[in-house]
Design a protein around this motif. Structure first.
Motif, PDB file in Angstrom:
ATOM      1  N   SER A  75       0.867  -1.172   0.000  1.00 22.20           N
ATOM      2  CA  SER A  75       0.000   0.000   0.000  1.00 22.20           C
ATOM      3  C   SER A  75       0.904   1.222   0.000  1.00 22.20           C
ATOM      4  O   SER A  75       2.079   1.147   0.361  1.00 22.20           O
ATOM      5  CB  SER A  75      -0.921   0.015   1.225  1.00 22.20           C
ATOM      6  OG  SER A  75      -0.161   0.016   2.423  1.00 22.20           O
ATOM      7  N   ILE A 130      -2.791   3.613  -3.444  1.00 20.01           N
ATOM      8  CA  ILE A 130      -3.007   2.273  -3.963  1.00 20.01           C
ATOM      9  C   ILE A 130      -2.826   1.245  -2.860  1.00 20.01           C
ATOM     10  O   ILE A 130      -2.125   1.476  -1.869  1.00 20.01           O
ATOM     11  CB  ILE A 130      -2.044   1.951  -5.134  1.00 20.01           C
ATOM     12  CG1 ILE A 130      -0.604   1.892  -4.644  1.00 20.01           C
ATOM     13  CG2 ILE A 130      -2.186   2.972  -6.249  1.00 20.01           C
ATOM     14  CD1 ILE A 130       0.362   1.354  -5.681  1.00 20.01           C
ATOM     15  N   GLN A 138      -7.503  -5.329  -5.121  1.00 18.65           N
ATOM     16  CA  GLN A 138      -6.750  -4.107  -5.361  1.00 18.65           C
ATOM     17  C   GLN A 138      -7.666  -2.896  -5.196  1.00 18.65           C
ATOM     18  O   GLN A 138      -8.871  -2.982  -5.393  1.00 18.65           O
ATOM     19  CB  GLN A 138      -6.153  -4.079  -6.778  1.00 18.65           C
ATOM     20  CG  GLN A 138      -5.202  -5.204  -7.114  1.00 18.65           C
ATOM     21  CD  GLN A 138      -5.912  -6.314  -7.853  1.00 18.65           C
ATOM     22  OE1 GLN A 138      -6.866  -6.069  -8.590  1.00 18.65           O
ATOM     23  NE2 GLN A 138      -5.464  -7.539  -7.668  1.00 18.65           N
ATOM     24  N   LEU A 140      -7.464   1.494  -5.991  1.00 16.78           N
ATOM     25  CA  LEU A 140      -6.771   2.684  -6.454  1.00 16.78           C
ATOM     26  C   LEU A 140      -7.691   3.874  -6.237  1.00 16.78           C
ATOM     27  O   LEU A 140      -8.862   3.834  -6.611  1.00 16.78           O
ATOM     28  CB  LEU A 140      -6.417   2.566  -7.939  1.00 16.78           C
ATOM     29  CG  LEU A 140      -5.692   3.760  -8.584  1.00 16.78           C
ATOM     30  CD1 LEU A 140      -4.772   3.276  -9.689  1.00 16.78           C
ATOM     31  CD2 LEU A 140      -6.700   4.744  -9.182  1.00 16.78           C
ATOM     32  N   HIS A 190      -4.254  -3.457 -10.230  1.00 15.47           N
ATOM     33  CA  HIS A 190      -5.589  -2.907 -10.047  1.00 15.47           C
ATOM     34  C   HIS A 190      -6.342  -2.960 -11.361  1.00 15.47           C
ATOM     35  O   HIS A 190      -5.748  -2.937 -12.421  1.00 15.47           O
ATOM     36  CB  HIS A 190      -5.545  -1.472  -9.521  1.00 15.47           C
ATOM     37  CG  HIS A 190      -4.480  -0.656 -10.146  1.00 15.47           C
ATOM     38  ND1 HIS A 190      -4.566  -0.166 -11.421  1.00 15.47           N
ATOM     39  CD2 HIS A 190      -3.265  -0.272  -9.691  1.00 15.47           C
ATOM     40  CE1 HIS A 190      -3.472   0.501 -11.724  1.00 15.47           C
ATOM     41  NE2 HIS A 190      -2.665   0.443 -10.698  1.00 15.47           N
ATOM     42  N   THR A 199       1.099   2.637 -11.812  1.00 10.99           N
ATOM     43  CA  THR A 199       2.123   2.473 -10.791  1.00 10.99           C
ATOM     44  C   THR A 199       3.482   2.352 -11.464  1.00 10.99           C
ATOM     45  O   THR A 199       3.571   1.982 -12.638  1.00 10.99           O
ATOM     46  CB  THR A 199       1.878   1.206  -9.945  1.00 10.99           C
ATOM     47  OG1 THR A 199       2.032   0.047 -10.777  1.00 10.99           O
ATOM     48  CG2 THR A 199       0.487   1.208  -9.333  1.00 10.99           C
TER      49      THR A 199
END
Length: 425
Positions: A75, A130, A138, A140, A190, A199
Motif C-alpha cells: 500500500s 493504492i 486491489q 486505487l 488494479h 504504478t
C-alpha cells in the motif's frame, strides 16, 4: 555509492536461460508509445536523502530481480503527472467529452465509469493511493482537494465511486475484463482500462518486455525513494529517430519492486512521464480497503448499461472519419488495416483508415471552427513521395495522417514518419 555495472542488449548478452525467459517480459519501446498515447506522467521532485551504498549489481541481475519479484501485498501513495506538450483543448474538450454538449446532448454515462475517469491521468499532476493484496484484491484512489475517486477490485466484483458526484459504477469480473481491461489490471495491481498503467511497476513492465539489439540497459547508481534504498536501471534506445531519450526505473534493493519510473524525451527538458511512490508499505493492507457498499442515495450504473452507452457514442468518428475503426485495428496485431514498419524504439504503425479518407477541413464544412483550430495547433503540413499530409505532435508520440487516409504513428520524430510514409508508397 557502489560501482555501477552495465550491460548492452546486443543479442550476445547471456544470463541463465530461466532468467532470460523471465526478462523477456520486459523492454519493448513500442509499448511506451501506447503508455503515452493513452495516458501518464509524474511530479519529478520525490523525497530523496542521498545515494545509498549498495552492493554491486549488473543490469542483467537487476532485470532478473524485477522479473523474480513476488511481492503481492503493498500500500502507499504515488505521485503522478504527465507533460506530453499537448495544447490546451479549451472549449473543445467539453464538446467532445462524454456527456459534453457535443457528445450526447448532456446524457453522458456515469462519472464513475473507469473508461472515462482514468483518462484524467493523461495530463496534469495527480496523487494516487493504492493497495493490493494478491491478484484478486486491489484498490486505487485518485485524490482531489475536496473529493476522491476510488476503483476497487475484490474477487469477481469491481466497484468505482466518485464522491464528488455521488455516482458509482459496478461490474462483475467478466464485465470488467471486457470493458475495463481486467487482464491489464491484474498485471498492474488494479483493474483499470487497458493501456493505462498507474504504478511504477506497471510502467516498468510496459518498457521492460523483450531485451534486444535496439536497446542499451545499464545500472546507473543508487537512490532513495519513499525511504527505500534502490538501484537505478537506465534503458536507452540505440536507434536514431526515437523521441525517447531514456527510461530510468528505481528498483527496490530488497524486494525488486519498481518504486519510481522516469521517461525523458530525446529533445531534452522535463520528464514526459515521471511516476513514483512517496510512501510505500509492503505489509498486508487492511481488508476493509477492498470492501465497498454504495452510500444511500448513490446513483449506480451497471457495466452492461455503460457498455451500451459507449457503443452509442460516436467518439472520434465525429472529428476524424474512420478514427474509431482505425483505433480498433491498431489494437489487433493481425488486423488487415494495420502493419508495423521497423522494429524496437523506431517502430511505426501504419494504419489504413476505412474508405481511405483523410482529414476533414473547415473549408469543406466537415468540422467546426474550434476543431479546426485544435487540429491546426497540433499539426504540421508535410509533403513527400507519399503525397501530402499533416503531422500531429506531442513530446513523445507523433502521428502523420496523409490526405489519402493512411496514418503513421510511433514514438518517433516527424522526419522518421515522413521517411516511413515515403518507403511505403
Amino acid at each position: 555509492m557502489a560501482p555501477n555495472d552495465s550491460a548492452e542488449t546486443n543479442g550476445g548478452t547471456r544470463g541463465t536461460a530461466a532468467g532470460r525467459r523471465k526478462a523477456a517480459r520486459y523492454i519493448v519501446p513500442v509499448a511506451v508509445a501506447g503508455v503515452a498515447a493513452a495516458t501518464i506522467g509524474l511530479v519529478p521532485a520525490l523525497a530523496s536523502s542521498g545515494d545509498p551504498d549498495l552492493p554491486k549489481i549488473s543490469a542483467q541481475e537487476l532485470i532478473e530481480k524485477i522479473a523474480a519479484s513476488d511481492t503481492e501485498q503493498l500500500s502507499g501513495t504515488v505521485k503522478i503527472s504527465t507533460d506530453l506538450g499537448i495544447p490546451s483543448l479549451g472549449g473543445l474538450a467539453g464538446s467532445f467529452a462524454p456527456g459534453g454538449a457535443g457528445g450526447d446532448g448532456g446524457k453522458g454515462g456515469s462519472s464513475a465509469d473507469p473508461q472515462e475517469r482514468m483518462t484524467e491521468l493523461a495530463s496534469g499532476t495527480h496523487t494516487l493511493r493504492i493497495a493490493a493484496d494478491g491478484p484478486d484484491k486491489q484498490r486505487l484512489s485518485i485524490l482531489d482537494n475536496t473529493s476522491e475517486y476510488s476503483l476497487i477490485h475484490n474477487g469477481d466484483q469491481v466497484w468505482a465511486y466518485d464522491s464528488k458526484s455521488d455516482q458509482a459504477y459496478h461490474a462483475t469480473e467478466k464485465q470488467a475484463g471486457e470493458d475495463a481491461g481486467r487482464d491489464a489490471g491484474k498485471k498492474s495491481g488494479h483493474p483499470v482500462p487497458e493501456g493505462v498503467p498507474t504504478t511504477p511497476k506497471a510502467l516498468a513492465e510496459e518498457v521492460l518486455k523483450a531485451a534486444g539489439p535496439t536497446t542499451s540497459v545499464t545500472v546507473d547508481g543508487t537512490a532513495q525513494v519513499a525511504g527505500r534504498d534502490a538501484y537505478k536501471l537506465v534503458v536507452k534506445p540505440k536507434q536514431s529517430g526515437s523521441t525517447i531519450g531514456s527510461v530510468t526505473v528505481a528498483v527496490d534493493a530488497e524486494s525488486g519492486v519498481p518504486l519510481k519510473f522516469t521517461l525523458l524525451p530525446a529533445a531534452g527538458g522535463k520528464a514526459v512521464v515521471d511516476a513514483g511512490f512517496t510512501e510505500v508499505d509492503f505489509a498486508k493492507p487492511d481488508a476493509s480497503l477492498f470492501t465497498f457498499t454504495p452510500p444511500k442515495g448513490t446513483e449506480v450504473t451497471e457495466a452492461d448499461d455503460a457498455k451500451a452507452q459507449h457503443k452509442a457514442d460516436k467518439g472520434l468518428g465525429d472529428l476524424i472519419p474512420g478514427a474509431d475503426a482505425a483505433q480498433l485495428g491498431a489494437g489487433e496485431p493481425g488486423a488487415k488495416n494495420t502493419k508495423v514498419i521497423g522494429e524496437g524504439w523506431s517502430a511505426i504503425a501504419e494504419i489504413t483508415t476505412p474508405g481511405a479518407t483523410g482529414l476533414p477541413s473547415k473549408a469543406s464544412g466537415d468540422v467546426p471552427a474550434e476543431a479546426q483550430q485544435f487540429l491546426d495547433a497540433l499539426g504540421d503540413k508535410v509533403t513527400g513521395k507519399f503525397g501530402s499530409g499533416t503531422v500531429f505532435k506531442t513530446r513523445l508520440v507523433n502521428a502523420l495522417m496523409t490526405d489519402d487516409g493512411k496514418v503513421y504513428v510511433g514514438a518517433v520524430t516527424k522526419d522518421a514518419l515522413v521517411k516511413a510514409a515515403n518507403s511505403a508508397s
